[in-house]
Motif scaffolding. Structure first.
Motif, PDB file in Angstrom:
ATOM      1  N   ALA A 136      39.640  30.210  24.648  1.00  0.00           N
ATOM      2  CA  ALA A 136      39.437  31.545  25.209  1.00  0.00           C
ATOM      3  C   ALA A 136      40.701  32.389  25.081  1.00  0.00           C
ATOM      4  CB  ALA A 136      39.025  31.442  26.671  1.00  0.00           C
ATOM      5  N   VAL A 137      40.506  33.675  24.825  1.00  0.00           N
ATOM      6  CA  VAL A 137      41.617  34.630  24.757  1.00  0.00           C
ATOM      7  C   VAL A 137      41.796  35.261  26.136  1.00  0.00           C
ATOM      8  CG1 VAL A 137      42.455  36.763  23.708  1.00  0.00           C
ATOM      9  CG2 VAL A 137      41.171  35.107  22.330  1.00  0.00           C
ATOM     10  N   ARG A 138      43.016  35.279  26.640  1.00  0.00           N
ATOM     11  CA  ARG A 138      43.270  35.802  27.976  1.00  0.00           C
ATOM     12  C   ARG A 138      43.142  37.328  28.007  1.00  0.00           C
ATOM     13  NH1 ARG A 138      48.287  33.756  31.182  1.00  0.00           N
ATOM     14  NH2 ARG A 138      46.750  34.043  32.874  1.00  0.00           N
ATOM     15  N   PRO A 139      42.475  37.893  29.016  1.00  0.00           N
ATOM     16  CA  PRO A 139      42.536  39.347  29.199  1.00  0.00           C
ATOM     17  C   PRO A 139      43.906  39.722  29.741  1.00  0.00           C
ATOM     18  CG  PRO A 139      41.446  38.339  31.069  1.00  0.00           C
ATOM     19  CD  PRO A 139      41.727  37.215  30.100  1.00  0.00           C
ATOM     20  N   ASP A 140      44.292  40.988  29.615  1.00  0.00           N
ATOM     21  CA  ASP A 140      45.545  41.381  30.249  1.00  0.00           C
ATOM     22  C   ASP A 140      45.318  41.536  31.753  1.00  0.00           C
ATOM     23  OD1 ASP A 140      44.471  43.970  30.764  1.00  0.00           O
ATOM     24  OD2 ASP A 140      45.293  44.749  28.892  1.00  0.00           O
ATOM     25  N   GLU A 141      46.421  41.678  32.487  1.00  0.00           N
ATOM     26  CA  GLU A 141      46.323  41.681  33.944  1.00  0.00           C
ATOM     27  C   GLU A 141      45.513  42.863  34.457  1.00  0.00           C
ATOM     28  OE1 GLU A 141      49.285  41.795  37.827  1.00  0.00           O
ATOM     29  OE2 GLU A 141      49.796  40.525  36.099  1.00  0.00           O
ATOM     30  N   ALA A 142      45.663  44.015  33.840  1.00  0.00           N
ATOM     31  CA  ALA A 142      44.917  45.186  34.299  1.00  0.00           C
ATOM     32  C   ALA A 142      43.416  44.965  34.167  1.00  0.00           C
ATOM     33  CB  ALA A 142      45.346  46.419  33.506  1.00  0.00           C
ATOM     34  N   GLU A 143      43.000  44.346  33.077  1.00  0.00           N
ATOM     35  CA  GLU A 143      41.577  44.074  32.886  1.00  0.00           C
ATOM     36  C   GLU A 143      41.080  43.024  33.874  1.00  0.00           C
ATOM     37  OE1 GLU A 143      37.652  43.823  31.400  1.00  0.00           O
ATOM     38  OE2 GLU A 143      39.165  45.407  31.465  1.00  0.00           O
ATOM     39  N   GLU A 144      41.877  42.003  34.122  1.00  0.00           N
ATOM     40  CA  GLU A 144      41.472  40.994  35.098  1.00  0.00           C
ATOM     41  C   GLU A 144      41.326  41.603  36.488  1.00  0.00           C
ATOM     42  OE1 GLU A 144      42.750  36.582  36.801  1.00  0.00           O
ATOM     43  OE2 GLU A 144      43.947  37.498  35.205  1.00  0.00           O
ATOM     44  N   LEU A 145      42.247  42.472  36.854  1.00  0.00           N
ATOM     45  CA  LEU A 145      42.154  43.166  38.141  1.00  0.00           C
ATOM     46  C   LEU A 145      40.885  44.026  38.202  1.00  0.00           C
ATOM     47  CD1 LEU A 145      45.864  44.255  38.532  1.00  0.00           C
ATOM     48  CD2 LEU A 145      44.630  42.830  40.169  1.00  0.00           C
ATOM     49  N   ARG A 146      40.598  44.725  37.125  1.00  0.00           N
ATOM     50  CA  ARG A 146      39.420  45.585  37.098  1.00  0.00           C
ATOM     51  C   ARG A 146      38.143  44.769  37.302  1.00  0.00           C
ATOM     52  NH1 ARG A 146      35.282  46.915  34.347  1.00  0.00           N
ATOM     53  NH2 ARG A 146      35.671  45.311  32.770  1.00  0.00           N
ATOM     54  N   ARG A 147      38.117  43.578  36.734  1.00  0.00           N
ATOM     55  CA  ARG A 147      36.931  42.729  36.848  1.00  0.00           C
ATOM     56  C   ARG A 147      36.776  42.142  38.248  1.00  0.00           C
ATOM     57  NH1 ARG A 147      37.600  38.939  31.371  1.00  0.00           N
ATOM     58  NH2 ARG A 147      37.522  40.625  29.836  1.00  0.00           N
ATOM     59  N   VAL A 148      37.883  41.725  38.833  1.00  0.00           N
ATOM     60  CA  VAL A 148      37.814  40.859  40.009  1.00  0.00           C
ATOM     61  C   VAL A 148      37.813  41.618  41.334  1.00  0.00           C
ATOM     62  CG1 VAL A 148      39.197  39.177  41.298  1.00  0.00           C
ATOM     63  CG2 VAL A 148      38.765  38.832  38.857  1.00  0.00           C
ATOM     64  N   VAL A 149      38.727  42.566  41.491  1.00  0.00           N
ATOM     65  CA  VAL A 149      38.983  43.136  42.817  1.00  0.00           C
ATOM     66  C   VAL A 149      37.745  43.790  43.448  1.00  0.00           C
ATOM     67  CG1 VAL A 149      40.333  44.838  44.111  1.00  0.00           C
ATOM     68  CG2 VAL A 149      41.461  43.311  42.475  1.00  0.00           C
ATOM     69  N   PRO A 150      36.976  44.593  42.719  1.00  0.00           N
ATOM     70  CA  PRO A 150      35.804  45.200  43.374  1.00  0.00           C
ATOM     71  C   PRO A 150      34.791  44.161  43.874  1.00  0.00           C
ATOM     72  CG  PRO A 150      36.310  46.318  41.314  1.00  0.00           C
ATOM     73  CD  PRO A 150      37.140  45.076  41.343  1.00  0.00           C
ATOM     74  N   VAL A 151      34.654  43.067  43.151  1.00  0.00           N
ATOM     75  CA  VAL A 151      33.698  42.030  43.543  1.00  0.00           C
ATOM     76  C   VAL A 151      34.210  41.287  44.776  1.00  0.00           C
ATOM     77  CG1 VAL A 151      32.404  40.015  42.758  1.00  0.00           C
ATOM     78  CG2 VAL A 151      32.995  41.823  41.123  1.00  0.00           C
ATOM     79  N   VAL A 152      35.489  40.963  44.794  1.00  0.00           N
ATOM     80  CA  VAL A 152      36.083  40.336  45.982  1.00  0.00           C
ATOM     81  C   VAL A 152      35.896  41.230  47.196  1.00  0.00           C
ATOM     82  CG1 VAL A 152      38.253  39.622  47.058  1.00  0.00           C
ATOM     83  CG2 VAL A 152      37.779  38.988  44.682  1.00  0.00           C
ATOM     84  N   GLU A 153      36.209  42.500  47.034  1.00  0.00           N
ATOM     85  CA  GLU A 153      36.150  43.435  48.158  1.00  0.00           C
ATOM     86  C   GLU A 153      34.732  43.540  48.721  1.00  0.00           C
ATOM     87  OE1 GLU A 153      38.430  47.551  49.097  1.00  0.00           O
ATOM     88  OE2 GLU A 153      37.344  47.464  47.188  1.00  0.00           O
TER      89      GLU A 153
END
Length: 262
Positions: free
Chosen positions: A49-66
């Motif tokens: 797997a190719v790692r996403p950059d941190e900004a993309e990972e944040l975009r994916r994760v934070v709204p779902v966590v919240e």
């Protein structure tokens, strides 16, 4: 622990929950089906797997966590990045589930130490691109226990209290099938390290090959019964948790195990 992969490329269900609204709905479904924890990840760790950059990972994760934490669910964030861990905890995550055990990002331990989140430290020897080249052990159980012990020492030195640390043997990560089976048989030994144990067998390739050949091995979505069997075994061994994609099959297996054990 029910899995929500907010990724386009996870080995089990890549793309199924990539849209944040769909991911939130799936997390709610897993909770309704009996998951005690919802584990949200924005980076695939499948081989190659190719790692996403941190900004993309944040975009994916934070709204779902919240959103899921806002529902009152207990949420963990599956990340190897300290910045993502910090943002997810601020959004309501109660657990940081780091498959690298804090090795991938030198800032991770200090960041988690400054929160009250619990920390899952998985046994890890490197990123997915070349992890199978690292699957060499003199004694896989002894080696994994020693390396997890080293992680505990480093994490506690960084300020994470021992009672906040959960250990994961890292089945499938830098391990071939015989290593995974040996570690499953040794789950009570892992418990002797003095920390809660989380196990992740769900839909992994070594389950695909049980009783099968390479030509007839189970597809990814055909491994939930085998996963449920390992879940019941893990319960027998006294683990704290099991991380699964299909909650219903594992809840059924644990219900049967509890009935058999009174």
């Amino acid at each position: 622990m029910g899995v929500v992969n907010v990724t386009p490329d996870s080995f089990s269900d890549g793309g199924s929950w990539f849209d944040p609204d769909t991911a939130v709905a799936h997390g709610r479904l897993l909770a309704a089906q009996g998951a005690d924890l919802i584990d949200i990840g924005g980076e695939s760790t499948r081989p190659g797997a190719v790692r996403p950059d941190e900004a993309e990972e944040l975009r994916r994760v934070v709204p779902v966590v919240e959103a899921l934490a806002g529902d009152g669910l207990t949420v963990s964030v599956d990340t190897m990045r300290a910045g993502v861990a910090a943002a997810a905890v601020a959004a309501g995550a109660r657990i940081v589930n780091d498959v690298s055990g804090g090795l991938a990002d030198p800032a991770m331990a200090a960041v988690v130490a400054d929160t009250d989140a619990e920390f899952v430290a998985m046994h890890w020897r490197g990123h997915s691109g070349d992890m199978y080249a690292r699957a060499r052990y003199d004694d896989v159980v002894a080696d994994v226990c020693r390396e997890l012990g080293d992680r505990v020492a480093a994490l506690t030195a960084a300020g994470i209290a021992p009672e906040r640390i959960i250990l994961d043997p890292g089945l499938g990560f830098a391990k071939v099938p015989e290593h995974n089976w040996a570690l499953l048989r040794a789950l009570p030994t892992l418990g002797d390290l003095g920390h809660r144990v989380l196990v992740g067998t769900s839909r992994k390739r070594f389950l695909a090959l049980v009783g099968r050949t390479q030509e007839t091995m189970r597809g990814t979505d055909e491994r939930d019964v085998a996963t449920a069997v390992t879940s019941a075994y893990a319960a027998q061994a006294g683990v704290w948790g099991i991380r699964v994609h299909d909650v219903v099959a594992t809840v059924d297996a644990l219900d049967v195990w509890e009935a058999m054990n009174g």
